[in-house]
Design an enzyme around this catalytic site. Structure first.
Site, PDB file in Angstrom:
ATOM      1  N   GLU A 161      17.380  59.264  64.463  1.00  0.00           N
ATOM      2  CA  GLU A 161      16.479  59.484  65.615  1.00  0.00           C
ATOM      3  C   GLU A 161      15.792  58.219  66.120  1.00  0.00           C
ATOM      4  O   GLU A 161      14.584  58.208  66.330  1.00  0.00           O
ATOM      5  CB  GLU A 161      15.438  60.554  65.257  1.00  0.00           C
ATOM      6  N   GLU A 267      23.842  68.779  61.783  1.00  0.00           N
ATOM      7  CA  GLU A 267      22.723  69.714  61.559  1.00  0.00           C
ATOM      8  C   GLU A 267      22.838  70.905  62.507  1.00  0.00           C
ATOM      9  O   GLU A 267      21.917  71.228  63.255  1.00  0.00           O
ATOM     10  CB  GLU A 267      21.380  68.999  61.792  1.00  0.00           C
TER      11      GLU A 267
HETATM   12  C1  XIL Z   1      13.717  69.495  58.768  1.00  0.00           C
HETATM   13  C2  XIL Z   1      13.796  70.443  57.587  1.00  0.00           C
HETATM   14  O1  XIL Z   1      14.793  71.401  57.846  1.00  0.00           O
HETATM   15  C3  XIL Z   1      12.461  71.117  57.349  1.00  0.00           C
HETATM   16  O2  XIL Z   1      12.506  71.879  56.153  1.00  0.00           O
HETATM   17  C4  XIL Z   1      11.352  70.075  57.258  1.00  0.00           C
HETATM   18  O3  XIL Z   1      10.112  70.725  57.169  1.00  0.00           O
HETATM   19  C5  XIL Z   1      11.375  69.168  58.463  1.00  0.00           C
HETATM   20  O4  XIL Z   1      12.653  68.584  58.608  1.00  0.00           O
HETATM   21  N1  XIL Z   1      16.138  66.562  62.164  1.00  0.00           N
HETATM   22  C6  XIL Z   1      16.440  66.088  60.911  1.00  0.00           C
HETATM   23  C7  XIL Z   1      16.139  66.933  59.729  1.00  0.00           C
HETATM   24  O5  XIL Z   1      17.069  65.024  60.795  1.00  0.00           O
HETATM   25  O6  XIL Z   1      15.804  66.153  58.608  1.00  0.00           O
HETATM   26  C8  XIL Z   1      15.039  67.924  60.006  1.00  0.00           C
HETATM   27  O7  XIL Z   1      14.919  68.777  58.869  1.00  0.00           O
HETATM   28  C9  XIL Z   1      15.328  68.701  61.261  1.00  0.00           C
HETATM   29  C10 XIL Z   1      15.412  67.774  62.443  1.00  0.00           C
END
Ligand code: XIL
Length: 375
Positions: A161, A267
């Site tokens: 990010e 994701e």
């Molecule tokens: C999220 C997790 O799923 C949650 O449990 C945590 O509270 C916050 O982070 N982008 C990413 C991930 O790269 O690491 C994030 O994961 C979601 C957004």
């Protein structure tokens, strides 16, 4: 490319080696088998799944997926909460689980502006850390983490990010203190710590043209410097209404593939709940809207028509993934709807249904729809 055993069954039949089986017995019933030969299919595992306290979910994950990512437990705040104090307990457990079940591991994540403790960016007096100090800390962290798992972690999300929605570099502490070169520094450090690991630049909303262009610039800048990068990670936190045009996903995959790097869908989830007004519709963890009941309409269950719409969109997306050889992995951000982070983001306490296994771990219409593409 892996060939699944079920595809050999007709040959065995021809050879008269085995008794005839009902045609349905030859249908691959797990994602990892069904998509073998196309791409790896995986899931992010939360702590309860890694530790086996979410009933049945660990077994479901082991059967269905051949690649896993720690949902939180390989982030800086968990691995090195205090300077020099590393805690590898849960991430070691994830590696053991993955290896016992013949799964790849993606390390998530070496450098991010979120879930990174404040001390990283401060000197002893609490003032902003200097460039040398921060670089040193980054190197120590990457050496300790990527070095520990050298040869065991298949690929690393090296930088997560770094981009704003308009494709410019996000004004994070990393950028403020180290300057734009921090991305190349991190990739070079990751490569030094584990020369065989695949190195990934990861971000959300990369289907959007301006942000896609920003990622293209990052890849090109690394390539121009001779710093290795192997894949762009498209997070893919999607919804029923966004991306509005799924072809934007295809266009981004093509733009990255044209640079000679792979694309990993890192994701994936598809929320059925609306985003509140003012959200950027991506995955910006800073968003936290007050709970509004009107935006939480399916507390008692997912209506069939919504499940069908979700299934259709999941199938359209997977068709795009299957159409592009550059896509080497598709990882869901969670295993079942019950454990999805979307129940609590961008609003805490909603009931969302973004994955392909329901709250009981049963396959949803979306599961059937994507399996139908390869059956
Ligand atoms: C999220 C997790 O799923 C949650 O449990 C945590 O509270 C916050 O982070 N982008 C990413 C991930 O790269 O690491 C994030 O994961 C979601 C957004």
């Amino acid at each position: 490319m892996k060939r699944s055993f079920v595809r050999l069954i007709p040959l065995l039949l021809l050879a008269g080696i085995t008794a005839p089986v009902d045609a349905s017995d030859t249908v691959p019933e797990t994602l990892r088998e069904a998509f073998a030969g196309h791409f790896h299919v995986g899931a992010a595992l939360g702590r309860a799944v890694i530790e086996g306290t979410a009933p049945g979910v660990q077994g479901l994950a082991a059967r269905q997926f051949d690649t896993v990512t720690a949902e939180n437990d390989m982030k800086w705040e968990n691995l090195q909460p205090e300077e020099g104090q590393f805690d590898f307990g849960i991430s070691d457990a994830l590696l053991d689980f993955a290896e016992a079940n013949d799964m790849q591991v993606t390390g998530h994540v070496l450098l991010w502006h979120q879930q990174t403790p404040d001390w990283v960016f401060q000197d002893d007096t609490g003032a902003p850390a200097g460039r040398e100090q921060l670089l040193q800390r980054l190197e120590t962290h990457i050496q300790a983490v990527a070095g520990r798992y050298r040869g065991r972690v298949h690929g690393w999300d090296v930088v997560n990010e770094a981009l704003n929605e308009d494709g410019s570099l996000r004004a994070s502490k990393w950028l403020e203190i180290l300057g734009p070169d921090y991305i190349a520094q991190a990739f070079a450090m990751a490569h030094a710590a584990d020369p065989d690991a695949r190195l990934i630049y990861n971000d959300y909303n990369l289907y959007q043209p301006a942000k896609r262009d920003g990622a293209v610039r990052i890849v090109k800048a690394l390539q121009a410097k001779g710093v290795p990068i192997h894949a762009v990670g498209m997070q893919a936190h999607y919804g029923l209404g966004h991306p509005e045009d799924l072809q934007d996903v295809a266009r981004s995959i093509q733009a990255f593939a044209a640079l000679g790097v792979d694309v990993e869908i890192t994701e994936l989830d598809m929320a059925v709940l609306p985003f509140p007004q003012g959200s950027d519709g991506g995955a910006n963890l800073d968003e936290n809207f007050e709970l509004q009941e009107r935006l939480d309409p399916y507390r008692d269950g997912l209506p069939e028509d919504v499940a069908a719409l979700q299934a259709e969109r999941y199938a359209a997306l997977f068709r795009i993934f299957l159409d592009h050889e550059a896509v080497t992995r598709v990882t869901f951000w969670g295993v079942t709807d019950a454990g999805s982070w979307k129940n609590n983001w961008p609003m805490v306490g909603r009931t969302d249904y973004p994955l392909v296994f329901d709250r009981q771990g049963k396959p949803k219409p979306a599961f059937e729809a994507i399996m139908d593409l390869v059956r």
